[in-house]
Design an enzyme around this catalytic site. Structure first.
Site, PDB file in Angstrom:
ATOM      1  N   ASN A   1       3.925   6.597  -6.465  1.00  0.00           N
ATOM      2  CA  ASN A   1       2.518   6.849  -6.768  1.00  0.00           C
ATOM      3  C   ASN A   1       2.362   8.341  -7.008  1.00  0.00           C
ATOM      4  O   ASN A   1       2.220   9.121  -6.072  1.00  0.00           O
ATOM      5  CB  ASN A   1       1.647   6.355  -5.600  1.00  0.00           C
TER       6      ASN A   1
ATOM      7  N   ALA B   1     -12.533   6.084  -2.727  1.00  0.00           N
ATOM      8  CA  ALA B   1     -11.868   7.289  -2.229  1.00  0.00           C
ATOM      9  C   ALA B   1     -11.359   6.959  -0.835  1.00  0.00           C
ATOM     10  O   ALA B   1     -11.768   7.556   0.151  1.00  0.00           O
ATOM     11  CB  ALA B   1     -12.827   8.463  -2.202  1.00  0.00           C
TER      12      ALA B   1
ATOM     13  N   LYS C   1       0.857  -1.193   0.000  1.00  0.00           N
ATOM     14  CA  LYS C   1       0.000   0.000   0.000  1.00  0.00           C
ATOM     15  C   LYS C   1       0.888   1.238   0.000  1.00  0.00           C
ATOM     16  O   LYS C   1       1.966   1.235   0.595  1.00  0.00           O
ATOM     17  CB  LYS C   1      -0.871  -0.051   1.268  1.00  0.00           C
TER      18      LYS C   1
ATOM     19  N   CYS D   1      -2.667   9.490  -7.553  1.00  0.00           N
ATOM     20  CA  CYS D   1      -3.939   9.200  -6.878  1.00  0.00           C
ATOM     21  C   CYS D   1      -4.920  10.348  -7.109  1.00  0.00           C
ATOM     22  O   CYS D   1      -4.613  11.491  -6.782  1.00  0.00           O
ATOM     23  CB  CYS D   1      -3.728   8.992  -5.385  1.00  0.00           C
TER      24      CYS D   1
ATOM     25  N   ASN E   1      -3.108   4.180 -12.725  1.00  0.00           N
ATOM     26  CA  ASN E   1      -3.859   4.317 -11.486  1.00  0.00           C
ATOM     27  C   ASN E   1      -5.340   4.443 -11.854  1.00  0.00           C
ATOM     28  O   ASN E   1      -5.702   4.307 -13.020  1.00  0.00           O
ATOM     29  CB  ASN E   1      -3.372   5.567 -10.730  1.00  0.00           C
TER      30      ASN E   1
ATOM     31  N   LYS F   1       4.281   5.575 -11.347  1.00  0.00           N
ATOM     32  CA  LYS F   1       2.888   5.146 -11.555  1.00  0.00           C
ATOM     33  C   LYS F   1       2.080   6.323 -12.091  1.00  0.00           C
ATOM     34  O   LYS F   1       1.928   7.341 -11.422  1.00  0.00           O
ATOM     35  CB  LYS F   1       2.284   4.603 -10.262  1.00  0.00           C
TER      36      LYS F   1
ATOM     37  N   GLY G   1      -5.656  -5.949  -9.458  1.00  0.00           N
ATOM     38  CA  GLY G   1      -6.331  -5.376  -8.295  1.00  0.00           C
ATOM     39  C   GLY G   1      -7.767  -5.850  -8.204  1.00  0.00           C
ATOM     40  O   GLY G   1      -8.097  -6.790  -7.481  1.00  0.00           O
TER      41      GLY G   1
END
Ligand code: FMN
Length: 306
Positions: free
Chosen positions: A126, A69, A44, A129, A192, A165, A266
């Site tokens: 990441n 979210a 994560k 997001c 993503n 990502k 995922g």
């Protein structure tokens, strides 16, 4: 039939990799994915400090997949070390990708420096997001120049391979990927979640997610993700972790033909449980046998040939 993949110097026994955010909080749940056939796993996303994330409800299902979210909740990079160590005890040789983010570029660099000392094989940045815009502004990966600056800065402090990502929510994902490659990214993870999207409760007459909007993943994302991987493959030489709505063997093969070397999995876990890693790898093997491929690398990017 050889389905193993050498990716940035790391040996993956098969191309399936747990995508960040699913079952990636504890070492035991990550190791459980390996025991159930995942070729590798991604933790994560971790920031410098612990984050509570958004209040519930944070994840909804709809016929096209999921909308979430969660808000990047997590225990913070310093607490995260315990879970990485536990994973290493349980799965000493399995490929492990550490996912990180920062509230700003300074924090991203600091978190990257710490993750570089952890027992992970690769670091995924990441940059994409879509659920924390209120707090952090537009994701870095939505701007090619911000992406360039982020990779350049992180590359200076990190020795391990890094994967950027990216977000599907851009005009030209090839340019973003190229900027990442030019500044020293070793790989691209694409993509993503898409959106953000919204679902409304028609009795309450208001958005269902506490955050009102969330990132869309699963089946609805898949054709967009395939196109993103296709565009990135055309733009760069570095390998791609193709992610987005890979629910079965056919989806996985499409992603490989578009240019993916590894496959981020995922949403398929929510639909098929942990069996999905083995199911997808078996289907790829079957396809290879039917179509006369002996090594999975022969298939990567074949949709580009005229
Ligand atoms: C509940 C949930 C949490 C997620 N958390 C993260 C995260 O922490 N870091 C990240 O990079 N991506 C996160 N993602 C995005 C996934 O890693 C993946 O890129 C996306 O869901 C598309 O793949 P899929 O359609 O197979 O789910 C999350 C997705 C979901 C649904």
């Amino acid at each position: 039939m050889n389905v193993s993949v050498k990716f940035c110097g790391i040996d993956f026994p098969n191309p399936t990799v747990l995508a960040s955010g699913y079952l990636g909080v504890t070492g035991a749940s990550l190791a459980n994915c390996i025991n159930n056939g995942a070729g590798g796993v991604t933790g994560k996303t971790l920031f410098m400090e612990p984050r509570p994330g958004h209040p519930n409800p944070t994840v909804l299902t709809f016929p096209g997949g999921l909308i979430n979210a969660v808000g990047l909740c997590g225990e913070g990079i310093k607490n995260g070390i315990h879970e990485f160590k536990k994973f290493r005890e349980m799965a000493p040789d399995a490929p492990l990708i550490g996912s990180i983010a920062g509230k700003n570029l300074k924090e991203l660099i600091e978190v990257a420096e710490i993750m570089d000392t952890y027992p992970v094989d690769m670091i995924e940045l990441n940059l994409s997001c879509p659920n924390v815009d209120d707090e952090m502004g537009r994701p870095i990966a939505c701007d090619p120049l911000m992406t360039r600056d982020a990779i350049k800065a992180v590359r200076k402090v990190v020795k391990k391979p890094i994967s950027a990502k990216l977000s599907p929510n851009v005009q030209n994902i090839g340019i973003v990927a190229k900027n990442a490659e030019n500044e020293g990214a070793d790989a691209i993870t694409a993509v993503n979640t898409m959106g953000p999207g919204m679902l409304i409760d028609i009795k309450m007459r208001r958005p269902i997610l506490s955050n009102k909007v969330g990132g869309v993943s699963g089946m609805a994302l898949h054709p967009i993700a395939v196109r993103c991987v296709y565009d990135i493959y055309k733009a760069v030489q570095i390998p791609i972790i193709a992610t987005g709505g890979i629910m079965n063997g056919k989806d996985a093969i499409e992603m490989i033909l578009a240019g993916g070397s590894l496959l981020g999995i995922g949403c398929a876990i929510t639909a098929n449980d942990l069996n999905c890693f083995t199911m997808i790898t078996d289907k790829i093997r079957e396809y290879m046998k039917e179509e006369g491929f002996t090594d999975i690398s022969e298939m990567v990017g074949l949709a580009h040939e005229i």
